[in-house]
Design a protein around this motif. Structure first.
Motif, PDB file in Angstrom:
ATOM      1  N   ASP A  58       0.937  -1.305  -0.054  1.00 59.96           N
ATOM      2  CA  ASP A  58       0.160  -0.132   0.086  1.00 59.96           C
ATOM      3  C   ASP A  58       0.795   1.333  -0.040  1.00 59.96           C
ATOM      4  O   ASP A  58       0.609   2.137  -0.552  1.00 59.96           O
ATOM      5  CB  ASP A  58      -0.833   0.003   1.289  1.00 59.96           C
ATOM      6  N   ALA A  59       1.886   1.338   0.913  1.00 55.35           N
ATOM      7  CA  ALA A  59       2.829   2.365   0.794  1.00 55.35           C
ATOM      8  C   ALA A  59       3.559   2.589  -0.686  1.00 55.35           C
ATOM      9  O   ALA A  59       3.587   3.784  -0.980  1.00 55.35           O
ATOM     10  CB  ALA A  59       3.835   2.255   1.856  1.00 55.35           C
ATOM     11  N   THR A  60       3.800   1.611  -0.965  1.00 53.01           N
ATOM     12  CA  THR A  60       4.710   1.755  -2.353  1.00 53.01           C
ATOM     13  C   THR A  60       3.704   2.321  -3.454  1.00 53.01           C
ATOM     14  O   THR A  60       4.127   2.991  -4.381  1.00 53.01           O
ATOM     15  CB  THR A  60       5.347   0.622  -2.944  1.00 53.01           C
ATOM     16  N   ILE A  61       2.326   1.711  -3.345  1.00 51.49           N
ATOM     17  CA  ILE A  61       1.502   2.355  -4.525  1.00 51.49           C
ATOM     18  C   ILE A  61       1.094   3.729  -4.176  1.00 51.49           C
ATOM     19  O   ILE A  61       1.052   4.491  -5.289  1.00 51.49           O
ATOM     20  CB  ILE A  61       0.339   1.498  -4.270  1.00 51.49           C
ATOM     21  N   TRP A  62       0.927   3.960  -2.829  1.00 52.59           N
ATOM     22  CA  TRP A  62       0.569   5.526  -2.524  1.00 52.59           C
ATOM     23  C   TRP A  62       1.892   6.349  -2.961  1.00 52.59           C
ATOM     24  O   TRP A  62       1.569   7.552  -3.721  1.00 52.59           O
ATOM     25  CB  TRP A  62       0.297   5.514  -1.194  1.00 52.59           C
ATOM     26  N   LEU A  63       3.182   6.026  -2.697  1.00 55.86           N
ATOM     27  CA  LEU A  63       3.948   6.739  -3.076  1.00 55.86           C
ATOM     28  C   LEU A  63       4.429   6.994  -4.497  1.00 55.86           C
ATOM     29  O   LEU A  63       4.675   7.778  -5.116  1.00 55.86           O
ATOM     30  CB  LEU A  63       5.598   6.206  -2.452  1.00 55.86           C
ATOM     31  N   ASN A  64       4.159   5.864  -5.282  1.00 54.47           N
ATOM     32  CA  ASN A  64       4.130   6.037  -6.720  1.00 54.47           C
ATOM     33  C   ASN A  64       3.047   6.863  -7.249  1.00 54.47           C
ATOM     34  O   ASN A  64       3.300   7.535  -8.311  1.00 54.47           O
ATOM     35  CB  ASN A  64       3.919   4.513  -7.407  1.00 54.47           C
ATOM     36  N   LYS A  65       1.888   6.982  -6.552  1.00 56.19           N
ATOM     37  CA  LYS A  65       0.850   8.076  -6.961  1.00 56.19           C
ATOM     38  C   LYS A  65       1.016   9.335  -6.646  1.00 56.19           C
ATOM     39  O   LYS A  65       0.468  10.147  -7.122  1.00 56.19           O
ATOM     40  CB  LYS A  65      -0.578   7.490  -6.587  1.00 56.19           C
ATOM     41  N   HIS A  66       2.031   9.478  -5.597  1.00 61.71           N
ATOM     42  CA  HIS A  66       2.408  10.801  -5.042  1.00 61.71           C
ATOM     43  C   HIS A  66       3.961  11.088  -4.995  1.00 61.71           C
ATOM     44  O   HIS A  66       4.571  11.122  -4.166  1.00 61.71           O
ATOM     45  CB  HIS A  66       1.882  11.039  -3.696  1.00 61.71           C
ATOM     46  N   PRO A  67       4.357  11.313  -6.255  1.00 58.94           N
ATOM     47  CA  PRO A  67       5.810  11.557  -6.550  1.00 58.94           C
ATOM     48  C   PRO A  67       6.441  12.752  -5.664  1.00 58.94           C
ATOM     49  O   PRO A  67       7.580  12.710  -5.348  1.00 58.94           O
ATOM     50  CB  PRO A  67       6.159  11.538  -8.156  1.00 58.94           C
ATOM     51  N   ASP A  68       5.565  13.702  -5.603  1.00 57.45           N
ATOM     52  CA  ASP A  68       6.205  14.901  -4.592  1.00 57.45           C
ATOM     53  C   ASP A  68       6.589  14.512  -3.402  1.00 57.45           C
ATOM     54  O   ASP A  68       7.507  14.898  -2.761  1.00 57.45           O
ATOM     55  CB  ASP A  68       5.324  16.278  -4.736  1.00 57.45           C
ATOM     56  N   ALA A  69       5.556  13.682  -2.657  1.00 58.76           N
ATOM     57  CA  ALA A  69       5.807  13.273  -1.414  1.00 58.76           C
ATOM     58  C   ALA A  69       6.774  12.527  -1.422  1.00 58.76           C
ATOM     59  O   ALA A  69       7.595  12.310  -0.043  1.00 58.76           O
ATOM     60  CB  ALA A  69       4.324  12.546  -0.776  1.00 58.76           C
ATOM     61  N   ALA A  70       6.989  11.407  -2.060  1.00 54.95           N
ATOM     62  CA  ALA A  70       8.094  10.536  -2.388  1.00 54.95           C
ATOM     63  C   ALA A  70       9.533  11.306  -2.399  1.00 54.95           C
ATOM     64  O   ALA A  70      10.360  10.858  -1.731  1.00 54.95           O
ATOM     65  CB  ALA A  70       7.928   9.672  -3.563  1.00 54.95           C
ATOM     66  N   ALA A  71       9.392  12.082  -3.282  1.00 53.99           N
ATOM     67  CA  ALA A  71      10.564  12.993  -3.296  1.00 53.99           C
ATOM     68  C   ALA A  71      11.055  13.881  -1.984  1.00 53.99           C
ATOM     69  O   ALA A  71      12.496  13.916  -1.796  1.00 53.99           O
ATOM     70  CB  ALA A  71      10.620  13.984  -4.510  1.00 53.99           C
ATOM     71  N   ARG A  72      10.291  13.915  -1.097  1.00 50.87           N
ATOM     72  CA  ARG A  72      10.570  14.912   0.008  1.00 50.87           C
ATOM     73  C   ARG A  72      11.115  13.679   0.981  1.00 50.87           C
ATOM     74  O   ARG A  72      11.752  14.121   2.076  1.00 50.87           O
ATOM     75  CB  ARG A  72       9.297  15.117   0.776  1.00 50.87           C
ATOM     76  N   LEU A  73      11.082  12.284   0.879  1.00 51.42           N
ATOM     77  CA  LEU A  73      11.466  11.577   1.724  1.00 51.42           C
ATOM     78  C   LEU A  73      12.845  11.150   1.577  1.00 51.42           C
ATOM     79  O   LEU A  73      13.465  10.623   2.061  1.00 51.42           O
ATOM     80  CB  LEU A  73      10.592  10.093   1.678  1.00 51.42           C
ATOM     81  N   GLY A  74      13.248  11.546  -0.018  1.00 52.81           N
ATOM     82  CA  GLY A  74      14.582  11.027  -0.405  1.00 52.81           C
ATOM     83  C   GLY A  74      14.603   9.363  -0.406  1.00 52.81           C
ATOM     84  O   GLY A  74      13.521   8.964  -0.877  1.00 52.81           O
ATOM     85  N   PRO A  75      15.643   8.978  -0.906  1.00 53.04           N
ATOM     86  CA  PRO A  75      15.908   7.494  -1.302  1.00 53.04           C
ATOM     87  C   PRO A  75      15.151   6.525  -0.114  1.00 53.04           C
ATOM     88  O   PRO A  75      15.533   6.583   1.086  1.00 53.04           O
ATOM     89  CB  PRO A  75      17.344   7.243  -1.469  1.00 53.04           C
TER      90      PRO A  75
END
Length: 76
Positions: A58-75
């Motif tokens: 669920d987290a990987t799907i959510w992060l793929n749908k929200h790339p701005d949020a994923a970018a804020r987390l870094g790698p």
């Protein structure tokens, strides 16, 4: 109990142990705060490690749908 992720943000709360793995797993550093909604509550906040973000589908799907949020987390 089914839950849905509302947001994933860089870790900033006071929790010091991974909400998914517990203190014994020593999952550090905590990198994200995940806000969920489930049948019992409209707002559940978890502090999680990178391992949980990588392994939770669920987290990987959510992060793929929200790339701005994923970018804020870094790698992850």
């Amino acid at each position: 109990m089914e839950s849905s992720i509302l947001s994933i943000n860089p870790h900033s709360n006071t929790k010091t142990a991974c909400s998914a793995h517990g203190t014994a797993a020593a999952c550090t550093p905590l990198i994200a705060d995940v806000v969920l909604r489930d049948a019992g509550s409209d707002h559940v906040e978890w502090a999680v490690c990178a391992r949980w973000l990588r392994e939770n589908s669920d987290a990987t799907i959510w992060l793929n749908k929200h790339p701005d949020a994923a970018a804020r987390l870094g790698p992850v």
